[in-house]
Design an enzyme around this catalytic site. Structure first.
Site, PDB file in Angstrom:
ATOM      1  N   SER A  77       0.868  -1.182   0.000  1.00  0.00           N
ATOM      2  CA  SER A  77       0.000   0.000   0.000  1.00  0.00           C
ATOM      3  C   SER A  77       0.905   1.232   0.000  1.00  0.00           C
ATOM      4  O   SER A  77       1.875   1.263  -0.758  1.00  0.00           O
ATOM      5  CB  SER A  77      -0.921  -0.069   1.226  1.00  0.00           C
ATOM      6  OG  SER A  77      -1.823   0.990   1.238  1.00  0.00           O
ATOM      7  N   HIS A 114      -3.100  -1.394  -2.860  1.00  0.00           N
ATOM      8  CA  HIS A 114      -4.177  -0.431  -2.603  1.00  0.00           C
ATOM      9  C   HIS A 114      -4.026   0.729  -3.585  1.00  0.00           C
ATOM     10  O   HIS A 114      -2.929   1.224  -3.788  1.00  0.00           O
ATOM     11  CB  HIS A 114      -4.084   0.094  -1.175  1.00  0.00           C
ATOM     12  CG  HIS A 114      -4.405  -0.959  -0.147  1.00  0.00           C
ATOM     13  ND1 HIS A 114      -4.133  -0.812   1.176  1.00  0.00           N
ATOM     14  CD2 HIS A 114      -4.999  -2.180  -0.278  1.00  0.00           C
ATOM     15  CE1 HIS A 114      -4.537  -1.890   1.839  1.00  0.00           C
ATOM     16  NE2 HIS A 114      -5.055  -2.745   0.969  1.00  0.00           N
ATOM     17  N   ASP A 162      -4.036  -4.554   6.472  1.00  0.00           N
ATOM     18  CA  ASP A 162      -4.529  -5.459   5.442  1.00  0.00           C
ATOM     19  C   ASP A 162      -3.347  -6.298   4.942  1.00  0.00           C
ATOM     20  O   ASP A 162      -2.289  -5.746   4.622  1.00  0.00           O
ATOM     21  CB  ASP A 162      -5.127  -4.629   4.289  1.00  0.00           C
ATOM     22  CG  ASP A 162      -5.887  -5.488   3.297  1.00  0.00           C
ATOM     23  OD1 ASP A 162      -6.386  -6.551   3.693  1.00  0.00           O
ATOM     24  OD2 ASP A 162      -5.979  -5.083   2.123  1.00  0.00           O
TER      25      ASP A 162
END
Lengths: 280, 188
Positions: free
Chosen positions: B12, B39, B132
């Site tokens: 991310s 992401h 995540d």
């Protein structure tokens, strides 16, 4: 209230358990969960168990065998929501332009073969309203279960977050109209509620796309539905949808659901990047 | 010949440069498909793949649903879709609700990959600003896959990697150059 043995995860469902559950659902409820792709369907089964309907997989089998679970409630676990309104703005921009250009001799017939939450339906209805085309179309909508049908008919409610995302999409439509998405909603206790006045030209049908087909449609909107079905089930669905399309009619599927893996259909890519095809 | 059937990389905030460097180093033509779960902005459908392809030594593409994956290609999870794997070397996409405020969710893709590839999976988690991916790395580890975590001190944002290190003892904790070297060693 049941106490779960523990929270399950999708990978804990064995191939054997899945087969047994599928057989029971087929025999007792009349649909097959093996029509769905591997991971999402297992995630939904786990969601069903984790909802408290059964303490574990064995109890779920038993309850399904005894038809102790309501069919519509069970089915609701295998329906997949739309994420937001006006998802993929370029698709809706294309549709608006297409409808504007279309001859207005007869009303344009638009069909949503599988509507779960009404987000795409109301995206269309708002688009028609702001482009002044609402009297030029007839919309048919299939909703598989009663609960969703009454919710969609009575009042669409958007959460704060969904409203924010949908408003962003609406702006990206670049329609040059003096509206924002908020103009079509009222703030309620649990979110944003759609204002009335969009329903006159919509015919709601309770049932699945394949069991209650309609005929002679100009546009079919079936976006991001086949993601959840196996290739063979998807091909069966496309065949049925083709039967419902007039020559020259358009089929709108998800932007990442291209038909490259399906050969032999009389569909030409009209705008493949946006998942739009035309019947020959 | 590598023992792995797939490489999956999640990241991310702060991972773009590292991913670019990894892809630029793959002149050895990895004998596995490479899955990238990053992401990204939900509403931006173009530009990201093009940027990654600028320096990459292997072709990067966004898969369409039910596409058959091939070795030596990189597949970037499309914006606003979760990415799964299925029997018959297929990629599945999904619009299910966000997980960890993310779609694509790294956890979901990692868990699906663990389920499908089991101990033949090589997984890398990079810089990121939420957790995540941590649960996904745990499942990969439980299934016997090989796990590589970017050294937190080498990350622009270390929440993702530190979150993973709280859950597992990975096979390797390496900085970006170490990851590149290790992948080359394991994937040829």
């Amino acid at each position: 209230m049941l106490t779960l043995d523990k929270t399950m995860e999708f990978y804990e469902i064995t191939v054997r358990d899945f087969k047994v559950i599928n057989e029971i659902i087929k025999d007792n409820y009349g649909f097959s969960i093996s029509d769905y792709v591997t991971i999402p369907v297992r995630r939904r089964l786990v969601e069903l168990i984790n909802s408290g309907v059964a303490k574990n997989i064995e109890e779920l089998k038993e309850k399904l065998s005894n038809k102790a679970i309501d069919k519509e409630w069970l089915l609701s676990f295998f329906l997949f929501d739309t994420t937001e309104m006006f998802r993929d703005p370029s698709v809706w921009r294309f549709l608006g332009a297409f409808l504007k250009k279309k001859e207005k001799v007869l009303k344009t017939k638009i069909w949503f073969p599988l509507c779960v939450d009404g987000l795409e339906l109301y995206s269309l209805l708002i688009l028609l309203k702001i482009t002044g085309l609402e009297d030029d179309v007839e919309v048919t909508v299939n909703v598989p279960i009663e609960k969703n049908l009454s919710e969609i008919k009575d009042e669409l409610v958007l959460s704060e977050k969904k409203m924010e995302i949908s408003e962003g999409n609406f702006k990206r439509l670049e329609l040059k109209v003096p509206y924002t998405l908020h103009d079509f909603f009222e703030k309620g206790e649990h979110g944003y509620i759609i204002k009335s006045g969009f329903r006159t030209q919509v015919r709601f049908v309770k049932g699945f796309e394949l069991k209650t087909p309609v005929r002679a449609q100009d546009i079919i909107i079936y976006r991001n539905k086949m993601l959840y079905y196996t290739v063979s089930k998807s091909m069966e669905i496309i065949e049925k949808l083709m039967d419902a399309m007039l020559p020259g009619a358009i089929l709108m599927i998800g932007v990442n659901e291209q038909l490259k893996y399906m050969k032999g259909f009389n569909l030409l890519p009209l705008n493949e990047n946006d998942g739009i095809y035309k019947k020959k | 010949m590598t023992k792995y059937k797939a490489l999956i990389i999640g990241g991310s905030a702060g991972s773009f440069q590292v991913i670019t460097k990894i892809l630029a180093s793959m002149d050895y033509n990895p004998q596995v498909p490479v899955f990238l779960v990053l992401h990204r902005l939900k509403h931006v459908r173009s530009g990201f793949v093009e940027s990654l392809n600028l320096k990459s030594k292997i072709k990067v593409k966004e898969p369409y649903d039910k596409e058959t994956y091939k070795k030596g290609l990189a597949y970037l999870a499309p914006a606003n879709y979760h990415m799964y794997f299925d029997y018959g070397n297929k990629i599945n996409l999904s619009t299910e609700p966000m997980v960890n405020h993310s779609r694509p969710s790294i956890d979901l893709s990692f868990m699906a990959a663990a389920y499908m590839f089991q101990n033949k999976l090589l997984a890398v988690i990079l810089s990121g600003a939420n957790k995540d991916g941590a649960k996904g790395m745990k499942l990969i580890s439980d299934y016997g896959g090989t796990t590589i975590v970017q050294e937190p001190s080498d990350c622009q944002v270390d929440t993702m990697t530190s979150g993973t290190l709280e859950l597992i003892k990975p096979d390797f904790v390496l900085d970006r150059n170490g990851i590149i070297f290790k992948l080359k060693q394991l994937l040829r």
